[in-house]
Design a protein around this motif. Structure first.
Motif, mmCIF file in Angstrom:
data_model
loop_
_atom_site.group_PDB
_atom_site.id
_atom_site.type_symbol
_atom_site.label_atom_id
_atom_site.label_comp_id
_atom_site.label_asym_id
_atom_site.label_seq_id
_atom_site.Cartn_x
_atom_site.Cartn_y
_atom_site.Cartn_z
ATOM 1 N N GLY A 1 42.804 24.748 154.303
ATOM 2 C CA GLY A 1 41.364 24.937 154.199
ATOM 3 C C GLY A 1 40.593 23.955 155.054
ATOM 4 O O GLY A 1 39.369 24.049 155.167
ATOM 5 N N GLY A 2 41.319 22.994 155.674
ATOM 6 C CA GLY A 2 40.684 21.952 156.452
ATOM 7 C C GLY A 2 40.735 22.174 157.952
ATOM 8 O O GLY A 2 41.286 23.168 158.444
ATOM 9 N N LYS A 3 40.181 21.205 158.680
ATOM 10 C CA LYS A 3 39.983 21.341 160.123
ATOM 11 C C LYS A 3 41.283 21.468 160.914
ATOM 12 O O LYS A 3 41.340 22.221 161.892
ATOM 13 N N ASP A 4 42.333 20.725 160.520
ATOM 14 C CA ASP A 4 43.555 20.720 161.323
ATOM 15 C C ASP A 4 44.309 22.047 161.234
ATOM 16 O O ASP A 4 44.780 22.566 162.247
ATOM 17 N N SER A 5 44.419 22.602 160.026
ATOM 18 C CA SER A 5 45.093 23.896 159.915
ATOM 19 C C SER A 5 44.268 24.982 160.587
ATOM 20 O O SER A 5 44.816 25.908 161.202
ATOM 21 N N CYS A 6 42.940 24.861 160.523
ATOM 22 C CA CYS A 6 42.083 25.843 161.183
ATOM 23 C C CYS A 6 42.212 25.732 162.693
ATOM 24 O O CYS A 6 42.260 26.745 163.404
ATOM 25 N N CYS A 7 42.312 24.501 163.201
ATOM 26 C CA CYS A 7 42.482 24.306 164.634
ATOM 27 C C CYS A 7 43.827 24.860 165.093
ATOM 28 O O CYS A 7 43.921 25.498 166.157
ATOM 29 N N GLN B 1 37.334 31.759 152.491
ATOM 30 C CA GLN B 1 37.765 31.479 153.865
ATOM 31 C C GLN B 1 38.658 32.599 154.390
ATOM 32 O O GLN B 1 38.497 33.064 155.521
ATOM 33 N N ALA B 2 39.614 33.008 153.576
ATOM 34 C CA ALA B 2 40.529 34.077 153.982
ATOM 35 C C ALA B 2 39.767 35.368 154.258
ATOM 36 O O ALA B 2 40.056 36.082 155.232
ATOM 37 N N ASN B 3 38.782 35.670 153.422
ATOM 38 C CA ASN B 3 37.962 36.861 153.641
ATOM 39 C C ASN B 3 37.202 36.759 154.958
ATOM 40 O O ASN B 3 37.077 37.748 155.694
ATOM 41 N N ALA B 4 36.686 35.556 155.253
ATOM 42 C CA ALA B 4 35.959 35.353 156.501
ATOM 43 C C ALA B 4 36.884 35.498 157.709
ATOM 44 O O ALA B 4 36.463 35.914 158.788
ATOM 45 N N LEU B 5 38.156 35.155 157.522
ATOM 46 C CA LEU B 5 39.151 35.294 158.580
ATOM 47 C C LEU B 5 39.757 36.692 158.638
ATOM 48 O O LEU B 5 40.530 37.005 159.547
ATOM 49 N N ARG B 6 39.433 37.507 157.622
ATOM 50 C CA ARG B 6 39.998 38.859 157.500
ATOM 51 C C ARG B 6 41.522 38.823 157.435
ATOM 52 O O ARG B 6 42.223 39.639 158.034
ATOM 53 N N ILE C 1 34.472 24.811 165.303
ATOM 54 C CA ILE C 1 35.012 24.710 163.950
ATOM 55 C C ILE C 1 34.162 23.695 163.189
ATOM 56 O O ILE C 1 34.143 22.508 163.519
ATOM 57 N N GLU C 2 33.441 24.171 162.187
ATOM 58 C CA GLU C 2 32.534 23.323 161.406
ATOM 59 C C GLU C 2 33.198 22.945 160.088
ATOM 60 O O GLU C 2 33.707 23.819 159.379
ATOM 61 N N SER C 3 33.184 21.654 159.777
ATOM 62 C CA SER C 3 33.843 21.216 158.548
ATOM 63 C C SER C 3 33.116 20.031 157.934
ATOM 64 O O SER C 3 32.362 19.324 158.610
ATOM 65 N N ALA D 1 33.935 28.932 161.770
ATOM 66 C CA ALA D 1 34.850 28.819 162.902
ATOM 67 C C ALA D 1 34.720 30.092 163.734
ATOM 68 O O ALA D 1 34.226 31.115 163.236
ATOM 69 N N PRO D 2 35.162 30.057 164.989
ATOM 70 C CA PRO D 2 35.073 31.260 165.820
ATOM 71 C C PRO D 2 35.784 32.478 165.222
ATOM 72 O O PRO D 2 35.355 33.612 165.447
ATOM 73 N N LEU D 3 36.841 32.238 164.444
ATOM 74 C CA LEU D 3 37.576 33.349 163.842
ATOM 75 C C LEU D 3 36.944 33.855 162.544
ATOM 76 O O LEU D 3 37.353 34.889 162.017
ATOM 77 N N PHE D 4 35.958 33.124 162.008
ATOM 78 C CA PHE D 4 35.269 33.565 160.800
ATOM 79 C C PHE D 4 34.283 34.687 161.148
ATOM 80 O O PHE D 4 33.625 34.635 162.183
ATOM 81 N N ASN D 5 34.158 35.660 160.263
ATOM 82 C CA ASN D 5 33.133 36.688 160.486
ATOM 83 C C ASN D 5 31.811 36.333 159.820
ATOM 84 O O ASN D 5 30.809 37.023 159.998
ATOM 85 N N LYS D 6 31.801 35.245 159.055
ATOM 86 C CA LYS D 6 30.551 34.732 158.485
ATOM 87 C C LYS D 6 30.753 33.278 158.070
ATOM 88 O O LYS D 6 31.871 32.853 157.772
ATOM 89 N N LYS D 7 29.666 32.540 158.065
ATOM 90 C CA LYS D 7 29.712 31.142 157.647
ATOM 91 C C LYS D 7 29.704 31.046 156.132
ATOM 92 O O LYS D 7 29.007 31.819 155.455
#
Length: 218
Positions: A12-18, A57-62, A141-143, A190-196
């Motif tokens: 759920g954090g910045k490193d795994s998202c990166c 988060q998972a929903n935002a990432l689809r 990527i905003e965290s 994040a760029p892969l999110f469909n919503k903040k």
């Protein structure tokens, strides 16, 4: 690695998202997220993030997200068990992790991945730490900090990861990435999110000399 479909170890954090961001940008295909909750099933084992926020988060990432509950004692056994289950439920042949430079962590990730016949991939391994955080910011990527040690203290909870934060961490002599657990983050966009995601810090608490934000999804 061609035709690589992967599961992402998701804190759920910045490193795994990166790590997810880079792996995807390299043409690899994300299929499912994997998160470990504490033994009560309410929050993530490491970051203390509520399950419903991880699901958002998972929903935002689809992407689907798989959870399992664990104590630290049962962690490795259950992790391998769940990796094997994921390979049966999803067409994945690799596992992506967001570790940077702790050799013991890499060795563990290789061990559990091998046990499930998965290729471990660490996209941000050995990246210079300050530059990595700057890159994370530049990627979009905003965290925010959601847990931290006593050196940082509760005032750091809820702070946005930005250039000012990096300066403050350096002034305190704290690892800018928090790789040794100095702090953990929650990605809200994040760029892969469909919503903040809109998340509020509604309270702060201390457990074993470590500070945690109580979070609420708005």
């Amino acid at each position: 690695m061609k035709n690589t479909s992967f599961l992402c170890s998701w804190s759920g954090g910045k490193d795994s998202c990166c790590a997810l961001h880079i792996a995807t940008s390299q043409g690899l295909t994300p299929v499912v997220l994997l998160n470990v909750l504490n033994e009560y099933g309410h929050r993530s084992r490491s970051h203390g993030i509520p399950k419903e926020i991880l699901e958002a988060q998972a929903n935002a990432l689809r992407l689907p997200i798989r959870f399992f509950e664990s104590t630290w004692d049962d962690y490795e056994q259950l992790y391998i068990q769940n990796l094997k289950l994921l390979t049966k439920d999803y067409d994945v042949n690799a596992s992506v992790f967001g570790d940077i430079d702790i050799e013991a962590h890499r060795a563990w990730e290789e061990k559990v991945s091998d046990a499930a016949n998965l290729k471990p991939i660490l996209p941000i391994w050995k990246e210079p730490k300050k530059q990595l955080v700057l890159d994370i910011i530049d990627y979009g990527i905003e965290s925010v900090i959601v847990s931290c040690n006593a050196i940082l203290g509760p005032d750091f909870l809820g702070r946005v990861v930005n250039k000012k934060l990096i300066e403050d961490l350096q002034d305190l002599g704290v690892d800018t990435c928090g790789e040794n657990g100095e702090y953990h983050t929650l990605v809200t966009n994040a760029p892969l999110f469909n919503k903040k995601l809109e998340v509020a810090v509604i309270d702060k608490e201390v457990s074993s000399n470590y500070n945690f934000a109580r979070l609420e999804l708005i």
